[in-house]
Design a protein around this motif. Sequence first.
Motif, PDB file in Angstrom:
ATOM      1  N   UNK A 105     -13.977  14.310  59.691  1.00 19.26           N
ATOM      2  CA  UNK A 105     -13.894  13.193  58.748  1.00 19.26           C
ATOM      3  C   UNK A 105     -13.151  13.550  57.466  1.00 19.26           C
ATOM      4  N   UNK A 106     -12.935  14.848  57.202  1.00 17.44           N
ATOM      5  CA  UNK A 106     -12.267  15.277  55.965  1.00 17.44           C
ATOM      6  C   UNK A 106     -12.912  14.604  54.757  1.00 17.44           C
ATOM      7  N   UNK A 107     -14.182  14.905  54.541  1.00 18.99           N
ATOM      8  CA  UNK A 107     -14.990  14.243  53.513  1.00 18.99           C
ATOM      9  C   UNK A 107     -14.494  14.583  52.113  1.00 18.99           C
ATOM     10  N   UNK A 108     -14.330  13.543  51.289  1.00 20.07           N
ATOM     11  CA  UNK A 108     -13.939  13.741  49.892  1.00 20.07           C
ATOM     12  C   UNK A 108     -15.168  14.084  49.059  1.00 20.07           C
ATOM     13  N   UNK A 109     -14.937  14.669  47.884  1.00 22.08           N
ATOM     14  CA  UNK A 109     -16.057  15.102  47.055  1.00 22.08           C
ATOM     15  C   UNK A 109     -16.951  13.944  46.632  1.00 22.08           C
ATOM     16  N   UNK A 110     -16.335  12.801  46.278  1.00 23.17           N
ATOM     17  CA  UNK A 110     -17.160  11.658  45.870  1.00 23.17           C
ATOM     18  C   UNK A 110     -17.942  11.088  47.048  1.00 23.17           C
ATOM     19  N   UNK A 111     -17.368  11.168  48.257  1.00 22.25           N
ATOM     20  CA  UNK A 111     -18.089  10.725  49.450  1.00 22.25           C
ATOM     21  C   UNK A 111     -19.256  11.656  49.744  1.00 22.25           C
ATOM     22  N   UNK A 112     -19.023  12.953  49.552  1.00 22.22           N
ATOM     23  CA  UNK A 112     -20.089  13.925  49.791  1.00 22.22           C
ATOM     24  C   UNK A 112     -21.238  13.722  48.808  1.00 22.22           C
ATOM     25  N   UNK A 113     -20.914  13.357  47.572  1.00 20.72           N
ATOM     26  CA  UNK A 113     -21.969  13.073  46.595  1.00 20.72           C
ATOM     27  C   UNK A 113     -22.846  11.918  47.049  1.00 20.72           C
ATOM     28  N   UNK A 114     -22.227  10.900  47.657  1.00 17.43           N
ATOM     29  CA  UNK A 114     -22.994   9.765  48.186  1.00 17.43           C
ATOM     30  C   UNK A 114     -23.901  10.225  49.317  1.00 17.43           C
ATOM     31  N   UNK A 115     -23.355  11.029  50.232  1.00 17.39           N
ATOM     32  CA  UNK A 115     -24.145  11.514  51.368  1.00 17.39           C
ATOM     33  C   UNK A 115     -25.335  12.353  50.901  1.00 17.39           C
ATOM     34  N   UNK A 116     -25.093  13.222  49.931  1.00 17.51           N
ATOM     35  CA  UNK A 116     -26.187  14.048  49.420  1.00 17.51           C
ATOM     36  C   UNK A 116     -27.207  13.202  48.667  1.00 17.51           C
ATOM     37  N   UNK A 117     -26.715  12.161  47.985  1.00 16.10           N
ATOM     38  CA  UNK A 117     -27.637  11.244  47.313  1.00 16.10           C
ATOM     39  C   UNK A 117     -28.525  10.518  48.302  1.00 16.10           C
ATOM     40  N   UNK A 118     -27.980  10.159  49.455  1.00 14.77           N
ATOM     41  CA  UNK A 118     -28.766   9.507  50.508  1.00 14.77           C
ATOM     42  C   UNK A 118     -29.851  10.440  51.033  1.00 14.77           C
ATOM     43  N   UNK A 119     -29.489  11.710  51.231  1.00 11.40           N
ATOM     44  CA  UNK A 119     -30.482  12.680  51.699  1.00 11.40           C
ATOM     45  C   UNK A 119     -31.618  12.834  50.683  1.00 11.40           C
ATOM     46  N   UNK A 120     -31.238  12.919  49.410  1.00 15.16           N
ATOM     47  CA  UNK A 120     -32.239  13.066  48.354  1.00 15.16           C
ATOM     48  C   UNK A 120     -33.150  11.846  48.280  1.00 15.16           C
ATOM     49  N   UNK A 121     -32.581  10.653  48.479  1.00 12.44           N
ATOM     50  CA  UNK A 121     -33.378   9.426  48.450  1.00 12.44           C
ATOM     51  C   UNK A 121     -34.407   9.420  49.573  1.00 12.44           C
ATOM     52  N   UNK A 122     -33.990   9.890  50.745  1.00  9.81           N
ATOM     53  CA  UNK A 122     -34.922   9.960  51.879  1.00  9.81           C
ATOM     54  C   UNK A 122     -36.041  10.948  51.568  1.00  9.81           C
ATOM     55  N   UNK A 123     -35.687  12.098  50.990  1.00 10.69           N
ATOM     56  CA  UNK A 123     -36.698  13.101  50.643  1.00 10.69           C
ATOM     57  C   UNK A 123     -37.707  12.542  49.644  1.00 10.69           C
ATOM     58  N   UNK A 124     -37.217  11.813  48.636  1.00 11.77           N
ATOM     59  CA  UNK A 124     -38.117  11.227  47.638  1.00 11.77           C
ATOM     60  C   UNK A 124     -39.037  10.195  48.281  1.00 11.77           C
ATOM     61  N   UNK A 125     -38.498   9.408  49.208  1.00 11.13           N
ATOM     62  CA  UNK A 125     -39.299   8.402  49.909  1.00 11.13           C
ATOM     63  C   UNK A 125     -40.405   9.064  50.720  1.00 11.13           C
ATOM     64  N   UNK A 126     -40.061  10.144  51.418  1.00 12.50           N
ATOM     65  CA  UNK A 126     -41.062  10.860  52.207  1.00 12.50           C
ATOM     66  C   UNK A 126     -42.141  11.451  51.313  1.00 12.50           C
ATOM     67  N   UNK A 127     -41.728  12.037  50.179  1.00 15.36           N
ATOM     68  CA  UNK A 127     -42.672  12.649  49.258  1.00 15.36           C
ATOM     69  C   UNK A 127     -43.615  11.601  48.676  1.00 15.36           C
ATOM     70  N   UNK A 128     -43.058  10.417  48.326  1.00 17.15           N
ATOM     71  CA  UNK A 128     -43.867   9.342  47.761  1.00 17.15           C
ATOM     72  C   UNK A 128     -44.950   8.888  48.738  1.00 17.15           C
ATOM     73  N   UNK A 129     -44.576   8.763  50.002  1.00 15.88           N
ATOM     74  CA  UNK A 129     -45.556   8.295  50.995  1.00 15.88           C
ATOM     75  C   UNK A 129     -46.580   9.356  51.350  1.00 15.88           C
TER      76      UNK A 129
END
Length: 249
Positions: free
Chosen positions: A223-247
């Motif tokens: 996919x040749x991921x750009x840095x700003x795209x990678x930031x979005x992907x990592x943000x999605x992972x972090x959001x999932x982690x926070x959701x799991x921790x909250x529950x």
Amino acid sequence: MLDNIRIVLIETSHSGNIGSAARAMKTMGLSELYLVSPKQGIDEQAIALSAGAGDVVKNAVVVERFEQAVGDCSLLIGTSARLRHLQNSLIEPCQCGEITMQAAKCGEKVAIIFGRERVGLTNDELLKCRYHLTIPANPDYSSLNLAMAVQLVCYELRMAFLSQTAQEMPVVAIENTVKNTALLATAQQLEYFFEHTERLYQSLGFIQNQGVMQKLRRLYQRAAVEQNELNILRGMLTAVEKHLYFHKE
């Protein structure tokens, strides 16, 4: 453009091969040489076989680990003769030259990686490369020594460079192109992302063997991921982690 390209040699067995590879590089205008854990250091034989390219040898960057040689590069191209399992990412030397110069023209750092004389690159090292370079030699006798392989690849880089400069845009136009080009994620940034992905997906029970992660690596490399795209992907992972921790709470 050529200053954005580095040749990386992994665990070379003989110092003479370092000198011969440096000679191959300099004849084609390349000077960035990185050595990963060479079995023999830079010595008189390396200088002698460099045949006038002693400056390339003496300025070589010596590191202990693969990641240290390529961490700041956004395009990794690994060379190997055994690539049947990586058909989707295979390129030949001419394609390598064109792809490398396109990236280098945009200011991206490119690493072209050569493995050990006897066994080449490991599967783990190959998986960290976006493209996999194979030299279509005679199948009945495909023996190329390290310096020969470096020379052949550097020649194609030179030809692509000459082709680019022959039809070069005005300097102002090139500068504007570079400024407007989104930067690709570096190898180190991708590794952080892959580690994050594996850690999260394992906790979810999605990844239960290394085969899944290998396929995900190939997907994101293509996919040749750009840095700003990678930031979005990592943000999605972090959001999932926070959701799991909250529950869990």
